[in-house]
Design an enzyme around this catalytic site. Structure first.
Site, PDB file in Angstrom:
ATOM      1  N   ARG A  92     -46.784  10.395  51.602  1.00  0.00           N
ATOM      2  CA  ARG A  92     -47.883  10.375  52.242  1.00  0.00           C
ATOM      3  C   ARG A  92     -48.694   9.022  51.922  1.00  0.00           C
ATOM      4  NH1 ARG A  92     -49.946  16.735  52.456  1.00  0.00           N
ATOM      5  NH2 ARG A  92     -48.228  17.449  54.137  1.00  0.00           N
ATOM      6  N   HIS A 103     -57.610  14.542  53.424  1.00  0.00           N
ATOM      7  CA  HIS A 103     -56.835  15.840  53.541  1.00  0.00           C
ATOM      8  C   HIS A 103     -56.711  16.766  52.421  1.00  0.00           C
ATOM      9  CE1 HIS A 103     -53.749  18.508  55.128  1.00  0.00           C
ATOM     10  NE2 HIS A 103     -52.925  18.291  54.449  1.00  0.00           N
ATOM     11  N   GLU A 148     -65.470  35.721  49.902  1.00  0.00           N
ATOM     12  CA  GLU A 148     -65.471  34.682  50.556  1.00  0.00           C
ATOM     13  C   GLU A 148     -66.833  34.174  51.372  1.00  0.00           C
ATOM     14  OE1 GLU A 148     -62.630  32.413  51.554  1.00  0.00           O
ATOM     15  OE2 GLU A 148     -64.668  31.642  52.751  1.00  0.00           O
TER      16      GLU A 148
HETATM   17  P1  ADP Z   1     -56.227  27.727  48.273  1.00  0.00           P
HETATM   18  O1  ADP Z   1     -55.229  26.852  49.357  1.00  0.00           O
HETATM   19  O2  ADP Z   1     -56.240  26.959  47.137  1.00  0.00           O
HETATM   20  O3  ADP Z   1     -55.842  29.096  48.414  1.00  0.00           O
HETATM   21  P2  ADP Z   1     -58.180  27.522  50.445  1.00  0.00           P
HETATM   22  O4  ADP Z   1     -58.937  26.345  50.961  1.00  0.00           O
HETATM   23  O5  ADP Z   1     -57.294  28.014  51.616  1.00  0.00           O
HETATM   24  O6  ADP Z   1     -57.437  27.143  49.028  1.00  0.00           O
HETATM   25  O7  ADP Z   1     -59.113  28.865  50.428  1.00  0.00           O
HETATM   26  C1  ADP Z   1     -60.449  28.704  49.544  1.00  0.00           C
HETATM   27  C2  ADP Z   1     -61.307  29.578  49.910  1.00  0.00           C
HETATM   28  O8  ADP Z   1     -62.477  29.510  49.184  1.00  0.00           O
HETATM   29  C3  ADP Z   1     -62.139  29.160  51.502  1.00  0.00           C
HETATM   30  O9  ADP Z   1     -61.969  30.070  52.271  1.00  0.00           O
HETATM   31  C4  ADP Z   1     -63.611  28.650  50.759  1.00  0.00           C
HETATM   32  O10 ADP Z   1     -64.449  29.093  51.941  1.00  0.00           O
HETATM   33  C5  ADP Z   1     -63.699  29.918  49.800  1.00  0.00           C
HETATM   34  N1  ADP Z   1     -64.887  29.440  48.734  1.00  0.00           N
HETATM   35  C6  ADP Z   1     -65.103  28.262  48.325  1.00  0.00           C
HETATM   36  N2  ADP Z   1     -66.330  28.472  47.735  1.00  0.00           N
HETATM   37  C7  ADP Z   1     -66.436  29.662  47.506  1.00  0.00           C
HETATM   38  C8  ADP Z   1     -67.727  30.388  47.162  1.00  0.00           C
HETATM   39  N3  ADP Z   1     -68.829  29.657  46.302  1.00  0.00           N
HETATM   40  N4  ADP Z   1     -67.706  31.455  47.247  1.00  0.00           N
HETATM   41  C9  ADP Z   1     -66.939  32.408  47.843  1.00  0.00           C
HETATM   42  N5  ADP Z   1     -65.859  31.615  48.713  1.00  0.00           N
HETATM   43  C10 ADP Z   1     -65.783  30.166  48.450  1.00  0.00           C
END
Ligand code: ADP
Length: 462
Positions: free
Chosen positions: A294, A397, A48
């Site tokens: 929406r 959103h 993450e």
């Molecule tokens: P979903 O609802 O599809 O699970 P989320 O937005 O809840 O998506 O979660 C996606 C996560 O991936 C976020 O916490 C974001 O910060 C993380 N993320 C995005 N890009 C990267 C990256 N390049 N490396 C690591 N984590 C990432």
């Protein structure tokens, strides 16, 4: 009170050079996939990039849609996969990827059961715009789904001792002999290479990336967003760099009810309307079926000419949506002991508001909204003071577009053939929602396709 649970991310010193599976992103899709993959015997790692776990998933409020569940039967609601499919397709303008939608609707009840098997019970029901029956599952506490789900999944991640690193950002996907072989990432201690047989992109959408938004939707670049700052579409760019196909990139959802009078945009969940709130203009008159999709509610608010609109509800509705306590706590809610006082506090015309609410209560009593043909969210009227209002306007959103996958969550190339070893699930994927995502379908997507990704990566690696 249940004991407060705090999750401690894995220490960077414990990051290994090889895992069976690298899961990029710690939202609903990434966490679910990691648990499922582990239960099948794989050794996954979750990376993450943000210091905070949970992505946009933590911000989800209404619930998780599913049809033909035992929970629905307990509430005497007989539903069908076909209705869930048809209503989602209609809500998505008929543009939805039908193979993904079929898998999604037919695996929704299994996903609710899978969560329950892990002690994550979604026993209460509400409804969101565009749906004909209560199929939005949420915890019996009626707490917003996102924070609840992420916390509960993290309890499982902790129990399974799965490695989850924060502040580690994946910058590149590695390919060897046509197959995914790992990732390059940046950690607080510098660059690392991690090898793995399979990689899952669970990186979420691009609602917080103004450049990418501007590239596909120039008209939206000045809108505020409800997204967390890490929602920058990294997974889409990573996959595109190795030849993945992208779909529907110009399909961006603007959520109709976002409080944005402070320097932060707060999404006011659809459950407020689902439990009975109405929307009025700056005079105090209704102007739309509040539980239309929406897309349509947003268009109606935009037609008011930039004033935004006001959610109006009473104590009984507030009691059904716990998130309102939070909205009130941070000062987003105006209160009046009676409708006259509420109109004054909100800046609406008192006579108009009183007439609007009287007419609405009559429509609820008769189960007939002749004015705007609303047919759902009419279980209770607006009659028990105190009365409340929240000023809202649309904001960016959700990004419906993204990476092309098949129902096995395999990422597809330009020829629509799977890229060996690369999987994607959640908001990073395009196509499931067509041109408009239904409330409650994003959380469902993360759990349904997160599980599927865990299973398919196992199958691929066997
Ligand atoms: P979903 O609802 O599809 O699970 P989320 O937005 O809840 O998506 O979660 C996606 C996560 O991936 C976020 O916490 C974001 O910060 C993380 N993320 C995005 N890009 C990267 C990256 N390049 N490396 C690591 N984590 C990432």
């Amino acid at each position: 009170m249940a004991e407060k649970f705090t999750f401690t991310p894995t220490a960077l010193a414990d990051l290994k050079p090889n895992y069976d599976v690298v899961i990029i992103g710690s939202g609903g899709a990434g966490l679910t996939a990691a648990i499922q993959a582990h239960e099948l015997g794989l050794n996954p790692v979750i990376l993450e990039k943000m210091p905070k776990i949970g992505g946009n998933t933590t911000r989800a409020s209404s619930g998780m849609n599913a049809a033909e569940t035992n929970v629905q039967l307990h509430h005497h609601i007989v539903d069908s996969f076909g209705d869930f499919y048809g209503e989602t397709l209609k809500g998505g303008g008929g543009m939805n990827n039908q193979a993904l939608l079929k898998f999604f609707t037919e695996h929704s009840a299994l996903a609710i059961d899978w969560l329950a098997d892990h002690g994550i019970k979604l026993d209460d029901l509400t409804i969101t715009g565009g749906m004909s029956v209560m199929r939005t599952h949420r915890p019996s506490s009626m707490a917003p789904i996102g924070g609840f789900l992420v916390t509960e999944l993290l309890k499982q991640v902790a129990a399974d001792q799965l490695p989850l690193f924060t502040d580690v950002k994946v910058d590149e996907l590695l390919v060897e002999a046509g197959k995914i072989s790992g990732v390059k990432a940046t950690t607080p201690d510098g660059a690392v290479t991690i090898t793995a047989g399979a990689v899952l992109l669970a990186t979420g959408g691009f609602g917080a990336n103004k450049t990418l938004l501007g590239q596909y939707r120039d008209d939206l670049k000045n809108y505020q967003t409800t997204n967390q700052p890490g929602a920058t579409g990294d997974g889409i760019l990573l996959a595109q760099a190795i030849g993945a196909k992208l779909v529907d990139m110009d399909q961006v959802q603007v959520h109709p009810t976002v409080q944005q009078d402070t320097d932060h945009a707060y999404l006011i969940g659809e459950a407020v309307r689902g439990e009975g709130a109405i929307l009025v203009d700056n005079q105090g008159a209704r102007f739309v079926n509040e539980l239309d999709t929406r897309k349509n509610v947003t268009a109606a608010i935009d037609q008011l000419g930039g004033t935004g609109a006001y959610l109006i509800f009473d104590r009984g509705i507030r009691d059904r949506v716990k998130a309102v306590e939070f909205y009130d706590h941070i000062g987003l809610v105006k209160t009046g002991t009676d409708l006259e006082a509420l109109a004054t506090a909100t800046g609406l015309d008192a006579a108009t508001l009183k007439q609007t609410v009287a007419d609405w209560n009559q429509a609820v009593a008769n189960h007939n909204d002749a004015a705007f043909n609303r047919t759902t969210g009419m279980d209770r009227d607006i009659a028990a003071g105190p009365f409340y209002s929240i000023h809202i306007a649309p904001a960016v959103h959700y990004t419906m577009g993204g990476i092309a996958i098949n129902p096995a969550t395999q990422v597809l190339n330009q020829d629509e053939r799977p890229i060996a070893g690369l999987f994607a699930a959640g908001e990073v994927v395009g196509g499931l929602h067509g041109n408009n995502r239904i409330g409650g379908n994003s959380i469902a997507e993360t759990v349904i396709f997160g599980r599927q990704a865990g299973q398919q990566m196992f199958k691929y690696l066997q």
